[in-house]
Design a protein around this motif. Structure first.
Motif, short mmCIF file in Angstrom:
data_model
loop_
_atom_site.label_atom_id
_atom_site.label_comp_id
_atom_site.label_asym_id
_atom_site.label_seq_id
_atom_site.Cartn_x
_atom_site.Cartn_y
_atom_site.Cartn_z
N GLY A 27 -0.31 4.44 -4.37
CA GLY A 27 -0.48 3.38 -3.38
C GLY A 27 -1.57 2.39 -3.73
N SER A 86 -3.15 5.47 0.99
CA SER A 86 -3.56 4.85 -0.27
C SER A 86 -5.07 4.85 -0.46
CB SER A 86 -2.98 3.42 -0.37
OG SER A 86 -3.25 2.67 0.80
N TYR A 109 0.80 -1.23 0.00
CA TYR A 109 0.00 0.00 0.00
C TYR A 109 0.83 1.28 0.00
CZ TYR A 109 1.00 -0.81 4.98
OH TYR A 109 1.62 -1.07 6.17
#
Length: 195
Positions: A128, A157, A105
């Protein structure tokens, strides 16, 4: 929680806070089938093995598959199926009751990409979401009705974006748990596939 022998490898993600945030909050009932994407050292699958006997793990990093195998053996855990490959490729036509994924992420710029397979554990692309979105695109095809997705990601993210995508797919999704670190929250998102 059980104590396990955890072998590590330079080329495999070492279990950290995000691993245990998932492992400590598993929602698995005996008899349910579980798929863990990106098993790494196998730590989450080992916790899952205390809850059910039907577990399949995948990883895009072959070293991770081998390390997970060693960790399962050293902890006398039998019957976990280990498959090498990217995301759902190794389980193409199969469905599960529970799908687990500690996603890569971290937003990663070109100069931050690691020149080794351990990069798969971290690299979320510029926003991300590179791997998260690929996962979300396919996850419903591999989850039984009434099943649950448990995934780890970061506030960096786009948690809201993930929740919205699940909503659009007809899931009921929520942030189940989170831990705050210097510049981000690591979050556990639970998404239920309602019948």
């Amino acid at each position: 929680m059980p104590d396990f022998i955890i072998n590590t490898h330079d080329n495999v993600y070492i279990p950290a806070e995000d691993s245990y945030l998932l492992a400590d909050n598993l929602e698995i009932e005996q008899g349910q089938s579980v798929l863990e994407i990106g098993t790494g050292s196998g730590i989450v699958a080992m916790y899952a093995s205390k809850l059910t006997d039907s577990i399949t793990v995948t990883d895009i990093n072959f070293d991770a598959c081998e390390l997970a195998r060693k960790n399962f053996e050293d902890n006398e855990i039998e019957g976990i199926e280990i498959l090498f490959g990217n995301l759902f490729e190794p389980v193409e036509n199969r469905k599960f009751d529970v799908i687990l994924f500690n996603t890569p992420y971290l937003p990663t710029e070109e100069g931050e990409v690691l020149d080794d397979t351990i990069n798969y554990a971290f690299d979320g692309g510029l926003n991300g979401r590179k791997v998260i979105d690929l996962f979300l695109d396919e996850v419903s095809n591999h989850l039984n009705d009434g099943g649950i997705v448990q995934m780890i990601q970061s506030s960096l993210s786009g948690n809201e974006e993930t929740l919205q995508k699940f909503d659009e797919m007809g899931f009921i999704a929520e942030i189940k748990a989170s831990e705050h670190f210097f510049f981000e929250d690591i979050t556990l998102i639970n998404a239920y596939k309602v019948i």
